[in-house]
Design a protein around this motif. Structure first.
Motif, PDB file in Angstrom:
ATOM      1  N   ARG A  52       0.836  -1.210   0.000  1.00 26.18           N
ATOM      2  CA  ARG A  52       0.000   0.000   0.000  1.00 26.18           C
ATOM      3  C   ARG A  52       0.866   1.253   0.000  1.00 26.18           C
ATOM      4  N   ASP A  53       1.920   1.270   0.806  1.00 24.42           N
ATOM      5  CA  ASP A  53       2.828   2.427   0.820  1.00 24.42           C
ATOM      6  C   ASP A  53       3.472   2.613  -0.550  1.00 24.42           C
ATOM      7  N   ASN A  54       3.851   1.514  -1.175  1.00 27.73           N
ATOM      8  CA  ASN A  54       4.458   1.557  -2.508  1.00 27.73           C
ATOM      9  C   ASN A  54       3.468   2.105  -3.541  1.00 27.73           C
ATOM     10  N   ILE A  55       2.210   1.686  -3.427  1.00 28.26           N
ATOM     11  CA  ILE A  55       1.152   2.170  -4.323  1.00 28.26           C
ATOM     12  C   ILE A  55       0.959   3.677  -4.141  1.00 28.26           C
ATOM     13  N   ASP A  56       0.964   4.128  -2.886  1.00 24.07           N
ATOM     14  CA  ASP A  56       0.784   5.562  -2.613  1.00 24.07           C
ATOM     15  C   ASP A  56       1.904   6.380  -3.259  1.00 24.07           C
ATOM     16  N   GLU A  57       3.144   5.890  -3.161  1.00 26.34           N
ATOM     17  CA  GLU A  57       4.269   6.599  -3.783  1.00 26.34           C
ATOM     18  C   GLU A  57       4.111   6.654  -5.298  1.00 26.34           C
ATOM     19  N   THR A  58       3.671   5.549  -5.874  1.00 28.98           N
ATOM     20  CA  THR A  58       3.498   5.503  -7.322  1.00 28.98           C
ATOM     21  C   THR A  58       2.354   6.406  -7.766  1.00 28.98           C
ATOM     22  N   LEU A  59       1.307   6.493  -6.964  1.00 28.44           N
ATOM     23  CA  LEU A  59       0.192   7.386  -7.288  1.00 28.44           C
ATOM     24  C   LEU A  59       0.645   8.838  -7.363  1.00 28.44           C
ATOM     25  N   VAL A  60       1.520   9.246  -6.454  1.00 29.54           N
ATOM     26  CA  VAL A  60       2.053  10.615  -6.482  1.00 29.54           C
ATOM     27  C   VAL A  60       2.813  10.842  -7.780  1.00 29.54           C
ATOM     28  N   ASP A  61       3.638   9.874  -8.150  1.00 32.28           N
ATOM     29  CA  ASP A  61       4.433   9.969  -9.374  1.00 32.28           C
ATOM     30  C   ASP A  61       3.531  10.035 -10.609  1.00 32.28           C
ATOM     31  N   VAL A  62       2.511   9.179 -10.648  1.00 30.99           N
ATOM     32  CA  VAL A  62       1.577   9.169 -11.783  1.00 30.99           C
ATOM     33  C   VAL A  62       0.823  10.489 -11.876  1.00 30.99           C
ATOM     34  N   GLU A  63       0.401  11.019 -10.732  1.00 31.62           N
ATOM     35  CA  GLU A  63      -0.332  12.290 -10.730  1.00 31.62           C
ATOM     36  C   GLU A  63       0.527  13.425 -11.286  1.00 31.62           C
ATOM     37  N   GLU A  64       1.808  13.451 -10.904  1.00 33.79           N
ATOM     38  CA  GLU A  64       2.705  14.489 -11.411  1.00 33.79           C
ATOM     39  C   GLU A  64       2.885  14.363 -12.923  1.00 33.79           C
ATOM     40  N   HIS A  65       3.072  13.144 -13.397  1.00 34.63           N
ATOM     41  CA  HIS A  65       3.251  12.931 -14.833  1.00 34.63           C
ATOM     42  C   HIS A  65       1.969  13.213 -15.606  1.00 34.63           C
ATOM     43  N   LEU A  66       0.832  12.890 -15.016  1.00 38.23           N
ATOM     44  CA  LEU A  66      -0.436  13.201 -15.662  1.00 38.23           C
ATOM     45  C   LEU A  66      -0.614  14.707 -15.793  1.00 38.23           C
ATOM     46  N   GLY A  67      -0.252  15.450 -14.748  1.00 38.99           N
ATOM     47  CA  GLY A  67      -0.337  16.906 -14.805  1.00 38.99           C
ATOM     48  C   GLY A  67       0.547  17.478 -15.900  1.00 38.99           C
ATOM     49  N   ASP A  68       1.760  16.928 -16.042  1.00 38.18           N
ATOM     50  CA  ASP A  68       2.667  17.389 -17.102  1.00 38.18           C
ATOM     51  C   ASP A  68       2.104  17.060 -18.483  1.00 38.18           C
ATOM     52  N   LEU A 109       0.760  15.899 -30.416  1.00 38.72           N
ATOM     53  CA  LEU A 109      -0.433  16.097 -29.588  1.00 38.72           C
ATOM     54  C   LEU A 109      -1.212  14.799 -29.452  1.00 38.72           C
ATOM     55  N   ASP A 110      -1.367  14.076 -30.548  1.00 38.40           N
ATOM     56  CA  ASP A 110      -2.092  12.810 -30.504  1.00 38.40           C
ATOM     57  C   ASP A 110      -1.408  11.821 -29.562  1.00 38.40           C
ATOM     58  N   LEU A 111      -0.090  11.739 -29.636  1.00 35.99           N
ATOM     59  CA  LEU A 111       0.639  10.804 -28.783  1.00 35.99           C
ATOM     60  C   LEU A 111       0.631  11.235 -27.318  1.00 35.99           C
ATOM     61  N   VAL A 112       0.706  12.536 -27.085  1.00 36.79           N
ATOM     62  CA  VAL A 112       0.644  13.041 -25.711  1.00 36.79           C
ATOM     63  C   VAL A 112      -0.740  12.772 -25.122  1.00 36.79           C
ATOM     64  N   ALA A 113      -1.783  12.952 -25.936  1.00 35.45           N
ATOM     65  CA  ALA A 113      -3.145  12.676 -25.466  1.00 35.45           C
ATOM     66  C   ALA A 113      -3.289  11.195 -25.105  1.00 35.45           C
ATOM     67  N   GLN A 114      -2.720  10.325 -25.940  1.00 33.82           N
ATOM     68  CA  GLN A 114      -2.769   8.886 -25.650  1.00 33.82           C
ATOM     69  C   GLN A 114      -2.023   8.568 -24.350  1.00 33.82           C
ATOM     70  N   LEU A 115      -0.894   9.218 -24.149  1.00 40.57           N
ATOM     71  CA  LEU A 115      -0.139   8.994 -22.919  1.00 40.57           C
ATOM     72  C   LEU A 115      -0.932   9.469 -21.706  1.00 40.57           C
ATOM     73  N   GLY A 116      -1.616  10.617 -21.855  1.00 40.01           N
ATOM     74  CA  GLY A 116      -2.451  11.112 -20.764  1.00 40.01           C
ATOM     75  C   GLY A 116      -3.540  10.117 -20.394  1.00 40.01           C
ATOM     76  N   ILE A 117      -4.136   9.499 -21.407  1.00 42.54           N
ATOM     77  CA  ILE A 117      -5.155   8.465 -21.163  1.00 42.54           C
ATOM     78  C   ILE A 117      -4.553   7.314 -20.364  1.00 42.54           C
ATOM     79  N   ARG A 118      -3.351   6.905 -20.725  1.00 42.42           N
ATOM     80  CA  ARG A 118      -2.697   5.797 -20.027  1.00 42.42           C
ATOM     81  C   ARG A 118      -2.399   6.157 -18.573  1.00 42.42           C
ATOM     82  N   PHE A 119      -2.000   7.404 -18.334  1.00 37.65           N
ATOM     83  CA  PHE A 119      -1.753   7.826 -16.952  1.00 37.65           C
ATOM     84  C   PHE A 119      -3.050   7.834 -16.143  1.00 37.65           C
ATOM     85  N   ARG A 120      -4.150   8.289 -16.769  1.00 37.29           N
ATOM     86  CA  ARG A 120      -5.430   8.299 -16.055  1.00 37.29           C
ATOM     87  C   ARG A 120      -5.901   6.881 -15.760  1.00 37.29           C
ATOM     88  N   GLU A 121      -5.716   5.980 -16.718  1.00 33.25           N
ATOM     89  CA  GLU A 121      -6.074   4.578 -16.490  1.00 33.25           C
ATOM     90  C   GLU A 121      -5.264   4.007 -15.325  1.00 33.25           C
TER      91      GLU A 121
END
Length: 228
Positions: A43-59, A195-207
């Protein structure tokens, strides 16, 4: 005599049965305690990864916003235009999930300790989701190298912009003439693809975010159930 022997045999059988039961109980208890400690670490590991994913999703969302502005030719002051172009030319994430606890569980074969089949299924989906991010990121990196960075070779103004960003010479923020390459069809076509590839990456981060949250919820439910 026979009755006494039978009684003694019965006592031995009962004793052995109780000893085996106690051993099984102790082993099961140790497994469950081990499972709980693994779940807490996971769970702690998941929480750390969630922070990382959120930052990358924002970018990724910020990059997509700026790329859309370039593609749609939205007017902007020089500083804002520079920022858009900066995102367009240089955005290329390097996301590497640090799911070391999950990786250790897989490599050691201790995933079998997890008794909740829903959790094991969710972890498999998480693993697949991380793989899809890596593929989307790889596609974006390839396009970045082949279609965006290589454009600087053919465009003097793009090379000037690169030089400014690298600090080779100071930009004149009032001078927007050399930013006109953002309106060139060749540059815009590259931005459309990116833009198309960045949008696809954003979808993957949200998933990935949804999958990780589901895993964490299942872990919390099991820990709460085990402690009741």
């Amino acid at each position: 005599m026979v009755g006494k022997a039978a009684a003694e045999l019965a006592i031995v059988v009962v004793g052995v049965t109780l000893a085996l039961w106690a051993d099984d109980w102790a082993s099961e208890r140790a497994d469950r305690e081990n499972e709980q400690s693994r779940l807490v670490a996971l769970r702690d590991n998941i929480d750390e990864t969630l922070v990382d994913v959120e930052e990358h999703l924002g970018d990724a969302e910020e990059a997509a916003k700026n790329l859309r502005a370039i593609v749609s030719e939205m007017p902007a002051p020089a500083n804002e235009m520079r920022d858009r172009i900066r995102w367009g030319l240089f955005y290329g994430p390097v996301f590497s999930p640090q799911l070391n606890v999950y990786d250790d569980l897989k490599s050691s074969g201790e995933l079998s300790l997890l008794t909740n089949p829903s959790l094991r299924s969710a972890l498999a989906k998480m693993d697949a989701s991380m793989g899809r991010i890596e593929l989307a990121q790889s596609d974006l990196t390839s396009v970045q190298q082949m279609h965006v960075d290589s454009y600087a070779v053919d465009s003097t103004n793009v090379r000037i912009f690169y030089g400014e960003e690298l600090g080779l010479h100071r930009p004149d923020v009032s001078d927007t003439d050399h930013l006109d390459f953002a309106d060139e069809p060749g540059f815009k076509s590259r931005m459309v693809l990116k833009l198309d590839l960045v949008a696809q990456l954003g979808i993957r981060f949200r998933e990935a975010q949804e999958v990780l949250l589901n895993v964490r919820d299942l872990i919390d439910e099991q820990l709460a159930s085990d402690n009741n």
